[in-house]
Design an enzyme around this catalytic site. Structure first.
Site, mmCIF file in Angstrom:
data_model
loop_
_atom_site.group_PDB
_atom_site.id
_atom_site.type_symbol
_atom_site.label_atom_id
_atom_site.label_comp_id
_atom_site.label_asym_id
_atom_site.label_seq_id
_atom_site.Cartn_x
_atom_site.Cartn_y
_atom_site.Cartn_z
ATOM 1 C CD GLU A 1 4.179 2.074 -9.272
ATOM 2 O OE1 GLU A 1 3.179 1.846 -8.582
ATOM 3 O OE2 GLU A 1 4.971 1.173 -9.629
ATOM 4 N N GLY B 1 0.782 -1.229 0.000
ATOM 5 C CA GLY B 1 0.000 0.000 0.000
ATOM 6 C C GLY B 1 0.815 1.280 0.000
ATOM 7 C CG LEU C 1 -11.259 -5.743 -10.991
ATOM 8 C CD1 LEU C 1 -11.079 -4.243 -11.005
ATOM 9 C CD2 LEU C 1 -12.071 -6.198 -9.782
ATOM 10 C CG HIS D 1 0.932 -1.833 -15.405
ATOM 11 N ND1 HIS D 1 0.626 -3.064 -14.881
ATOM 12 C CD2 HIS D 1 1.910 -2.029 -16.317
ATOM 13 C CE1 HIS D 1 1.387 -3.979 -15.462
ATOM 14 N NE2 HIS D 1 2.173 -3.373 -16.340
HETATM 15 C C1 GAR Z 1 2.902 -1.146 -7.558
HETATM 16 O O1 GAR Z 1 4.173 -1.199 -8.165
HETATM 17 C C2 GAR Z 1 1.804 -1.169 -8.611
HETATM 18 O O2 GAR Z 1 2.141 -0.464 -9.778
HETATM 19 C C3 GAR Z 1 1.728 -2.656 -8.887
HETATM 20 O O3 GAR Z 1 1.799 -3.242 -7.622
HETATM 21 C C4 GAR Z 1 2.621 -2.425 -6.773
HETATM 22 C C5 GAR Z 1 1.861 -2.150 -5.499
HETATM 23 O O4 GAR Z 1 2.683 -1.502 -4.590
HETATM 24 N N1 GAR Z 1 0.523 -2.994 -9.572
HETATM 25 C C6 GAR Z 1 0.469 -3.928 -10.531
HETATM 26 O O5 GAR Z 1 1.429 -4.588 -10.872
HETATM 27 C C7 GAR Z 1 -0.897 -4.105 -11.157
HETATM 28 N N2 GAR Z 1 -0.797 -4.941 -12.305
HETATM 29 P P1 GAR Z 1 2.063 -0.804 -3.299
HETATM 30 O O6 GAR Z 1 1.171 -1.850 -2.626
HETATM 31 O O7 GAR Z 1 3.261 -0.487 -2.451
HETATM 32 O O8 GAR Z 1 1.300 0.406 -3.727
#
Ligand code: GAR
Length: 207
Positions: free
Chosen positions: A174, A12, A93, A109
């Site tokens: 991100e 998260g 989903l 992503h």
């Molecule tokens: C992030 O890098 C996000 O971009 C990725 O999971 C991680 C979550 O990190 N999402 C995906 O790969 C979706 N296909 P977080 O829990 O620390 O935010």
């Protein structure tokens, strides 16, 4: 003020960047609820630490994806959310969920879409040998990471990069573009037309 739900399955850190942006006043919206399919997701603790309501729906408790999603929709609608922000939510989903929140689901992503969709976007980029990767925010449609793109940020791939080192530099970006994308949405500045998202100019401020 618009309300969002944030869906997490893991650490998260993106959720944290959204919480911090709300608390600093950068983002003017309310995080109405944080929901997870995993009760051990640290994202839930982050939400509780900031007094945000949490919901846990274990997907294993439901015989089908649709039944899981029906319960999720009922739960999120109970909070009156305008948008669902996926932040490391690791469940595919189905059209049931995507159509219910048509153009009202955002995702982040860890790659420059349409390259390297699905899971382990960072590893896919390393294995392919690209010189640049990064991250993408997009609205969610029925495909896997195929929806209209909002923002992207580029991160160079370094010769000694591992999945972790590249991943952590991508994460930094991100944490910048997800709050920015949500800000644009909350200000009504994202216009979706087919595959394209136009960013409308912001209100002018007087000098
Ligand atoms: C992030 O890098 C996000 O971009 C990725 O999971 C991680 C979550 O990190 N999402 C995906 O790969 C979706 N296909 P977080 O829990 O620390 O935010």
């Amino acid at each position: 003020m618009k309300k969002i739900a944030v869906l997490v399955s893991g650490g998260g850190s993106n959720l944290q960047s959204i919480i911090d942006s709300v608390e600093s006043g950068y983002l003017r919206l309310k995080i109405a609820v944080v929901a997870s399919n995993k009760e051990e997701a640290y994202g839930l603790t982050r939400a509780r630490n900031h007094g945000i309501p949490t919901e846990i729906l274990r997907h294993g408790d439901y015989p089908t994806r649709e039944e899981f999603e029906t319960k999720l929709i009922e739960t999120l609608d109970g909070y009156g959310v305008d948008l669902v922000a996926l932040a490391g939510f690791m469940r595919v989903l189905t059209p049931l969920f995507v159509n219910h929140y048509h153009q009202r689901i955002m995702n982040i992503h860890p790659a420059i879409l349409p390259s390297f969709p699905g899971t382990h976007g960072q590893k896919q980029a390393l294995d392919y040998g690209v010189r640049f990767s990064g991250c993408t925010t997009h609205f969610v449609d029925e495909g896997t990471d195929t929806g209209p793109i909002i923002l992207q940020a580029i991160v160079p791939v370094l010769p000694d990069d591992t999945e972790e080192s590249l991943g952590s530099r991508i994460l930094k970006e991100e944490h910048r573009i997800y709050p920015e994308s949500l800000k644009l949405w909350s200000e009504g500045r994202l216009l979706i037309d087919g595959r394209k998202v136009t960013i409308l100019p912001g209100a002018r401020t007087k000098d």
